[in-house]
Enzyme design. Structure first.
Site, PDB file in Angstrom:
ATOM      1  N   ARG A  56       0.822  -1.211   0.000  1.00  0.00           N
ATOM      2  CA  ARG A  56       0.000   0.000   0.000  1.00  0.00           C
ATOM      3  C   ARG A  56       0.853   1.257   0.000  1.00  0.00           C
ATOM      4  O   ARG A  56       0.444   2.275  -0.521  1.00  0.00           O
ATOM      5  CB  ARG A  56      -0.939  -0.010   1.193  1.00  0.00           C
ATOM      6  CG  ARG A  56      -2.083  -0.964   0.923  1.00  0.00           C
ATOM      7  CD  ARG A  56      -3.253  -0.634   1.777  1.00  0.00           C
ATOM      8  NE  ARG A  56      -3.311  -1.510   2.942  1.00  0.00           N
ATOM      9  CZ  ARG A  56      -4.400  -1.628   3.686  1.00  0.00           C
ATOM     10  NH1 ARG A  56      -5.463  -0.928   3.425  1.00  0.00           N
ATOM     11  NH2 ARG A  56      -4.397  -2.449   4.709  1.00  0.00           N
ATOM     12  N   LEU A  84      -6.444  -2.006  -3.015  1.00  0.00           N
ATOM     13  CA  LEU A  84      -7.546  -2.828  -3.535  1.00  0.00           C
ATOM     14  C   LEU A  84      -8.750  -2.006  -3.981  1.00  0.00           C
ATOM     15  O   LEU A  84      -9.405  -2.334  -4.964  1.00  0.00           O
ATOM     16  CB  LEU A  84      -8.003  -3.839  -2.464  1.00  0.00           C
ATOM     17  CG  LEU A  84      -7.043  -4.997  -2.154  1.00  0.00           C
ATOM     18  CD1 LEU A  84      -7.527  -5.779  -0.939  1.00  0.00           C
ATOM     19  CD2 LEU A  84      -6.903  -5.928  -3.357  1.00  0.00           C
ATOM     20  N   TYR A 185     -15.173 -11.178   7.652  1.00  0.00           N
ATOM     21  CA  TYR A 185     -14.037 -11.818   6.969  1.00  0.00           C
ATOM     22  C   TYR A 185     -14.529 -13.069   6.225  1.00  0.00           C
ATOM     23  O   TYR A 185     -14.183 -13.298   5.064  1.00  0.00           O
ATOM     24  CB  TYR A 185     -12.955 -12.183   8.005  1.00  0.00           C
ATOM     25  CG  TYR A 185     -11.795 -12.966   7.423  1.00  0.00           C
ATOM     26  CD1 TYR A 185     -10.826 -12.318   6.664  1.00  0.00           C
ATOM     27  CD2 TYR A 185     -11.677 -14.343   7.626  1.00  0.00           C
ATOM     28  CE1 TYR A 185      -9.755 -13.036   6.120  1.00  0.00           C
ATOM     29  CE2 TYR A 185     -10.625 -15.064   7.089  1.00  0.00           C
ATOM     30  CZ  TYR A 185      -9.669 -14.400   6.336  1.00  0.00           C
ATOM     31  OH  TYR A 185      -8.623 -15.103   5.798  1.00  0.00           O
ATOM     32  N   LYS A 189     -14.236 -13.498   2.165  1.00  0.00           N
ATOM     33  CA  LYS A 189     -13.420 -14.509   1.484  1.00  0.00           C
ATOM     34  C   LYS A 189     -14.288 -15.373   0.567  1.00  0.00           C
ATOM     35  O   LYS A 189     -13.868 -15.752  -0.525  1.00  0.00           O
ATOM     36  CB  LYS A 189     -12.681 -15.399   2.508  1.00  0.00           C
ATOM     37  CG  LYS A 189     -11.651 -14.690   3.360  1.00  0.00           C
ATOM     38  CD  LYS A 189     -10.615 -13.910   2.566  1.00  0.00           C
ATOM     39  CE  LYS A 189      -9.656 -14.756   1.769  1.00  0.00           C
ATOM     40  NZ  LYS A 189      -8.641 -13.908   1.060  1.00  0.00           N
ATOM     41  N   PRO A 212      -6.310 -21.942   2.005  1.00  0.00           N
ATOM     42  CA  PRO A 212      -5.482 -22.335   3.161  1.00  0.00           C
ATOM     43  C   PRO A 212      -6.316 -22.472   4.422  1.00  0.00           C
ATOM     44  O   PRO A 212      -7.308 -21.767   4.603  1.00  0.00           O
ATOM     45  CB  PRO A 212      -4.501 -21.165   3.335  1.00  0.00           C
ATOM     46  CG  PRO A 212      -4.748 -20.216   2.223  1.00  0.00           C
ATOM     47  CD  PRO A 212      -6.099 -20.530   1.650  1.00  0.00           C
ATOM     48  N   VAL A 213      -5.869 -23.373   5.291  1.00  0.00           N
ATOM     49  CA  VAL A 213      -6.405 -23.453   6.649  1.00  0.00           C
ATOM     50  C   VAL A 213      -5.553 -22.500   7.512  1.00  0.00           C
ATOM     51  O   VAL A 213      -4.977 -21.551   6.974  1.00  0.00           O
ATOM     52  CB  VAL A 213      -6.390 -24.922   7.130  1.00  0.00           C
ATOM     53  CG1 VAL A 213      -7.395 -25.737   6.332  1.00  0.00           C
ATOM     54  CG2 VAL A 213      -4.986 -25.530   7.022  1.00  0.00           C
ATOM     55  N   SER A 227      -2.445 -15.378  12.895  1.00  0.00           N
ATOM     56  CA  SER A 227      -2.673 -16.831  12.886  1.00  0.00           C
ATOM     57  C   SER A 227      -1.609 -17.563  13.711  1.00  0.00           C
ATOM     58  O   SER A 227      -1.899 -18.576  14.355  1.00  0.00           O
ATOM     59  CB  SER A 227      -2.723 -17.369  11.457  1.00  0.00           C
ATOM     60  OG  SER A 227      -1.597 -16.988  10.710  1.00  0.00           O
TER      61      SER A 227
END
Ligand SMILES: NC(=O)c1ccc[n+]([C@@H]2O[C@H](COP(=O)([O-])OP(=O)(O)OC[C@H]3O[C@@H](n4cnc5c(N)ncnc54)[C@H](OP(=O)(O)O)[C@@H]3O)[C@@H](O)[C@H]2O)c1
Length: 354
Positions: A56, A84, A185, A189, A212-213, A227
């Site tokens: 950004r 974005l 979220y 997604k 992905p997990v 995460s």
């Protein structure tokens, strides 16, 4: 080379061929300052690709230093400013690229304005990136990073023993029934992945998605990825993180984990294998919180890991399956031991664990 093993000579020639090919291949990675994308940039540079990385604010030293510090040949990494929500923002970064990894997405879990802070930029941003790909006319494949959030949330569980690529989160259910703050979220997604696949079909653009997990392991980012913090909450003992970790296992009855390095190699695998198509779940291993607690308390006895969990299921119900990815030829290299050993080492380095 007289007497040399022909098999080894053939392999060496293939490796040199791959290196030559990659050295002339330019790819774009969006959201490069983030956890997954910065590791992906590192892997791509390591493999000899030329990388256009979007951030950004390229002038913000604190947000890009970890990218500039990746060892590489000077000319192989170029940073581009892209946002974005701005039409055409990705045009310059994507121009001349053979492949695009669209990783950027708002990852805020408790946004003030869910529609405008998370959902809109994720969906419209994905379309923005894909429109830049169409304009560029050089892009052969786009790999879009989705999330297990796009497959796991629905009212009924009348499915088989695993979740596969046919599963989609029910957006209406999430909007009306999901009470925790991560609903936006989850919606973002799901809608972004659907929009990407639809755009690919309608505009004859080769789009594959990777799902992905929970991503764990080490990181090159200046701040510790959420995460990783959540997955390590049994060791750090941070109550709010542990609460979220327990919530994360509710849809499937287990935590599904993948090492960031395997995830990034899977992104590259999908980019390099034109026969792959559609969606790909990327999940290395599943383990319920209660079992994980026992595993961690044995492996790292120096930490005070709680092992009593009456409030969470002890067996997994529906695990996201990576059968399609594995049957396409990808192999996971890193399991639970490496996922946690690397993350523990990383958190020690960051001073978050003793
Ligand atoms: N980590 C996981 O466990 C996990 C699991 C499943 C899926 N994923 C997916 O993997 C991708 C990367 O996640 P991550 O964990 O690496 O998250 P992250 O570290 O928060 O990275 C997200 C990236 O997206 C960029 N971004 C956000 N909003 C943007 C906007 N409006 N315009 C341009 N860039 C924007 C961020 O830029 P700034 O740095 O400027 O904010 C950042 O570089 C995401 O698509 C996420 O949904 C992650």
């Amino acid at each position: 080379m007289e007497g040399a093993n022909p098999q080894i000579l053939k392999m060496a020639a293939e490796i040199i061929h791959d290196q030559d090919r990659r050295a002339t291949t330019t790819v774009c990675v969006t959201g490069a300052s983030g956890y997954v994308a910065s590791w992906l940039v590192k892997c791509l540079l390591n493999q000899g690709y030329i990388v256009h990385a979007t951030v950004r604010d390229p002038e913000n030293e604190a947000k890009v230093r970890h990218l500039l510090d990746i060892p590489r040949d000077e000319e192989t990494l170029k940073l581009f400013r892209a946002e974005l929500s701005e039409d055409g923002s990705f045009d310059a970064a994507v121009a001349g690229c053979a492949g695009v990894f669209h990783v950027a997405s708002p990852t805020e879990f408790a946004p003030k304005d869910p529609e405008n802070d998370v959902i809109k930029p994720a969906v419209e941003g994905t379309l923005n990136v894909l429109q830049s790909c169409t304009k560029a006319k050089t892009v052969k494949r786009v790999v879009v990073t989705s999330s297990a959030a796009a497959i796991a949330m629905k009212e009924s569980e009348d499915q088989n023993q695993y979740m596969d690529e046919s599963c989609w989160t029910d957006v209406d259910f999430v909007r009306t029934k999901m009470s925790n703050s991560s609903w936006a979220y989850t919606v973002s997604k799901t809608l972004a992945e659907q929009a990407a696949l639809q755009y690919g079909k309608e505009h004859d653009l080769d789009v594959v998605t990777i799902i992905p997990v929970i991503v764990v392991g080490s990181s090159i980012t200046p701040t510790i990825p959420i995460s990783v913090q959540l997955a390590l909450s049994l060791l750090t003992g941070i109550p709010s993180d542990l609460q979220v970790l327990k919530e994360l296992q509710l849809p499937s009855g287990a935590l599904s984990l993948v090492h960031v390095d395997d995830l990034c190699k899977a992104h590259i695998f999908l980019m390099e294998n034109p026969s792959t198509e559609g969606r790909y779940i990327c999940n290395a291993t599943d383990i319920p919180v209660a079992q994980l607690a026992h595993y961690l308390s044995k492996r790292y006895p120096e930490y005070n890991v709680p092992t009593q969990f009456e409030d969470v299921p002890v067996i997994s119900k529906l695990n996201p399956s990576s059968k399609k990815l594995v049957e396409s030829g990808f192999s996971f290299k890193l399991g639970l031991d490496e996922i946690f050993d690397d993350a523990v080492k990383y958190l020690k380095m960051k001073g978050m664990l003793n």
